[in-house]
Design a protein around this motif. Structure first.
Motif, PDB file in Angstrom:
ATOM      1  N   GLU A  61       5.336  -4.715   3.006  1.00 41.21           N
ATOM      2  CA  GLU A  61       5.644  -5.480   1.820  1.00 41.21           C
ATOM      3  C   GLU A  61       4.838  -6.846   2.331  1.00 41.21           C
ATOM      4  OE1 GLU A  61       9.807  -6.699   1.434  1.00 41.21           O
ATOM      5  OE2 GLU A  61       9.830  -4.963   1.225  1.00 41.21           O
ATOM      6  N   PRO A  66      -5.565  -5.828  -1.455  1.00 39.29           N
ATOM      7  CA  PRO A  66      -4.732  -5.740  -1.970  1.00 39.29           C
ATOM      8  C   PRO A  66      -4.822  -3.905  -2.022  1.00 39.29           C
ATOM      9  CG  PRO A  66      -6.259  -6.249  -3.312  1.00 39.29           C
ATOM     10  CD  PRO A  66      -6.879  -7.479  -2.238  1.00 39.29           C
ATOM     11  N   GLN A 121      -1.920  -1.694  -6.076  1.00 34.92           N
ATOM     12  CA  GLN A 121      -2.345  -3.405  -6.267  1.00 34.92           C
ATOM     13  C   GLN A 121      -3.165  -3.930  -7.143  1.00 34.92           C
ATOM     14  OE1 GLN A 121      -1.406  -4.209  -2.267  1.00 34.92           O
ATOM     15  NE2 GLN A 121       1.067  -4.719  -2.713  1.00 34.92           N
ATOM     16  N   THR A 154       5.323 -10.007  -9.332  1.00 32.04           N
ATOM     17  CA  THR A 154       5.961  -9.804  -7.635  1.00 32.04           C
ATOM     18  C   THR A 154       5.369  -7.634  -7.066  1.00 32.04           C
ATOM     19  OG1 THR A 154       7.542 -11.212  -7.325  1.00 32.04           O
ATOM     20  CG2 THR A 154       7.659  -9.403  -6.049  1.00 32.04           C
ATOM     21  N   PHE A 155       4.829  -7.361  -5.990  1.00 25.72           N
ATOM     22  CA  PHE A 155       4.287  -6.271  -5.408  1.00 25.72           C
ATOM     23  C   PHE A 155       5.435  -5.912  -4.423  1.00 25.72           C
ATOM     24  CE2 PHE A 155      -0.086  -7.021  -6.977  1.00 25.72           C
ATOM     25  CZ  PHE A 155      -0.148  -6.817  -8.359  1.00 25.72           C
ATOM     26  N   ALA A 200       5.864  -3.261  -1.980  1.00 22.36           N
ATOM     27  CA  ALA A 200       5.064  -2.261  -1.379  1.00 22.36           C
ATOM     28  C   ALA A 200       5.827  -1.208  -0.218  1.00 22.36           C
ATOM     29  CB  ALA A 200       3.491  -2.384  -0.866  1.00 22.36           C
ATOM     30  N   LEU A 204       4.712   1.900  -4.626  1.00 23.25           N
ATOM     31  CA  LEU A 204       4.968   0.296  -5.341  1.00 23.25           C
ATOM     32  C   LEU A 204       5.220   0.086  -6.513  1.00 23.25           C
ATOM     33  CD1 LEU A 204       3.319  -1.872  -4.754  1.00 23.25           C
ATOM     34  CD2 LEU A 204       1.623  -1.442  -5.958  1.00 23.25           C
ATOM     35  N   GLU A 205       6.554  -0.728  -6.119  1.00 23.77           N
ATOM     36  CA  GLU A 205       7.310  -1.010  -7.124  1.00 23.77           C
ATOM     37  C   GLU A 205       6.587  -3.046  -8.039  1.00 23.77           C
ATOM     38  OE1 GLU A 205      12.111  -1.424  -6.394  1.00 23.77           O
ATOM     39  OE2 GLU A 205      11.296  -1.440  -4.802  1.00 23.77           O
ATOM     40  N   VAL A 206       6.495  -2.396  -9.092  1.00 26.80           N
ATOM     41  CA  VAL A 206       6.063  -3.372  -9.506  1.00 26.80           C
ATOM     42  C   VAL A 206       6.978  -4.565 -10.422  1.00 26.80           C
ATOM     43  CG1 VAL A 206       4.216  -4.632 -11.185  1.00 26.80           C
ATOM     44  CG2 VAL A 206       3.817  -2.920  -9.715  1.00 26.80           C
ATOM     45  N   ARG A 260      10.450  -3.939 -13.877  1.00 31.82           N
ATOM     46  CA  ARG A 260      10.592  -3.301 -12.525  1.00 31.82           C
ATOM     47  C   ARG A 260      10.216  -1.697 -12.949  1.00 31.82           C
ATOM     48  NH1 ARG A 260      13.188  -0.025  -9.088  1.00 31.82           N
ATOM     49  NH2 ARG A 260      15.061  -0.506 -10.116  1.00 31.82           N
ATOM     50  N   THR A 309       7.553   1.479 -11.622  1.00 31.81           N
ATOM     51  CA  THR A 309       6.929   2.101  -9.962  1.00 31.81           C
ATOM     52  C   THR A 309       6.284   3.101 -10.373  1.00 31.81           C
ATOM     53  OG1 THR A 309       8.663   4.116  -9.901  1.00 31.81           O
ATOM     54  CG2 THR A 309       9.577   2.001  -8.706  1.00 31.81           C
ATOM     55  N   HIS A 322       1.179   5.279  -4.865  1.00 35.78           N
ATOM     56  CA  HIS A 322       0.163   5.277  -3.896  1.00 35.78           C
ATOM     57  C   HIS A 322      -1.257   5.807  -4.624  1.00 35.78           C
ATOM     58  CE1 HIS A 322       1.324   1.630  -1.808  1.00 35.78           C
ATOM     59  NE2 HIS A 322       3.023   2.576  -1.505  1.00 35.78           N
TER      60      HIS A 322
END
Length: 344
Positions: free
Chosen positions: A101, A140, A144, A199-200, A202, A207-209, A229, A231, A234
């Protein structure tokens, strides 16, 4: 940015420390390497521990308003247990892994205004001193960068980026703060939202966005915030149609398709009443959301700058904005650490 500092707790004649990071930005969850260079003082000293601290300039909201402080978000012991002779030059190599993170500080080489540092602490003869502070650059992850590029291609403009102390409920957040990237909407969404905050979060698994829209109020209704939210993994970033994916996210966010009742039980507040509610389902969730204490802005980044089709990086290179970012970085690395907080 490298500083050589005398160990103040040992007085004149103590050893000096100079930490040099390997060139180039690091990745969240990736390696950070370099050398801790020591020069012996006017006598022999026993170096008990060499510790690296990852520090961040973080904003905190509270009843009296907003303040900034320094938060340590990870520590690594990289050496120690040897005697440094009088006048001796010794280099201690290190390699550590950044938290997943770790905030992003730049996009395509352009700073976002987020300030991170690596601070070196020596334990010598029972005394500890924070002897060196170096700027940490983080680029990033591929996913990201793809999301940011897609937002730029869709017409969103970069406004600011900052670090907020607190937690986002319903997510897998690990650090005591999170990064917010504030974006101005393109024309087709300007009637519905004032801005969107990204907000990212990781992790090794993906990755949660988190997207939050500051919605405009109508003639008979006040404005409110909506959070969704998503997901992503990668792997396979190069095969994904990111423009279509991200545009779908934004449409869901703006149109408020998901039901509040579907996830209300997962609404959690962080220490500042900045409660984000999310479902655990893969995909998305929406939530009416209120900011207490007013809306936040990034450090020295109050002017919105259009990004254009080339991506959001275009938005951080103009005039006054870039100068203010430099001032913020300088204040952090040249000032003292009296504001320092802790991990919790």
């Amino acid at each position: 940015m490298v500083f050589k500092r005398l160990l103040g707790s040992l007085g004149v004649g103590g050893p000096t420390v100079d930490t040099v990071l390997d060139p180039g930005p690091s990745l969240p969850g990736g390696p950070l390497s370099g050398q801790v260079q020591l020069v012996g003082g006017s006598a022999d000293f026993d170096i008990e521990l060499i510790t690296l601290e990852l520090v961040a300039r973080v904003e905190a909201e509270h009843e009296d308003g907003e303040s900034r402080g320094t938060v340590v978000f990870d520590r690594f012991t990289v050496g120690g247990g040897f005697r440094l002779s009088e006048g001796e030059h010794r280099s201690v190599p290190f390699g550590v892994t950044l938290p997943w993170e770790t905030p992003v500080t730049e996009l395509h080489g352009q700073g976002l205004g987020v300030v991170l540092g690596v601070r070196t602490e020596l334990s010598v003869a029972g005394a500890k001193d924070k002897g060196d502070l170096d700027q940490l650059a983080v680029r990033p992850l591929p996913a990201q960068e793809a999301v940011l590029e897609a937002l730029g291609q869709l017409g969103f403009g970069f406004k600011s980026a900052d670090l907020e102390y607190g937690r986002i409920g319903g997510t897998g957040q690990q650090l005591p703060f999170y990064q917010e990237i504030e974006l101005t909407p393109p024309g087709r969404y300007a009637h519905a939202v004032n801005e969107i905050e990204l907000t990212f979060l990781a992790s090794p698994g993906g990755l949660e966005v988190v997207l939050e829209a500051d919605r405009r109020g109508g003639l008979f209704s006040g404005g409110h915030d909506t959070v969704t939210r998503f997901t992503v993994g990668h792997d396979g970033a190069e095969q994904q149609d990111w423009n279509a994916l991200v545009d779908g996210w934004v449409q869901q966010l703006v149109e408020h398709r998901a039901s509040y009742d579907a996830h209300a039980s997962y609404g959690h507040g962080d220490p500042y009443g900045h409660g984000h509610g999310h479902s655990q389902a893969h995909g998305h969730s929406d939530h009416h959301h209120g900011h207490e204490g007013g809306h936040r802005s990034g450090p020295g980044m109050g002017t919105a700058v259009a990004a254009g089709a080339a991506g959001l990086a275009v938005g951080v290179v103009g005039g006054m904005v870039a100068a203010e970012v430099v001032d913020e970085v300088g204040d952090f690395f040249e000032g003292d650490d009296d504001e320092e907080g802790d991990e919790g």
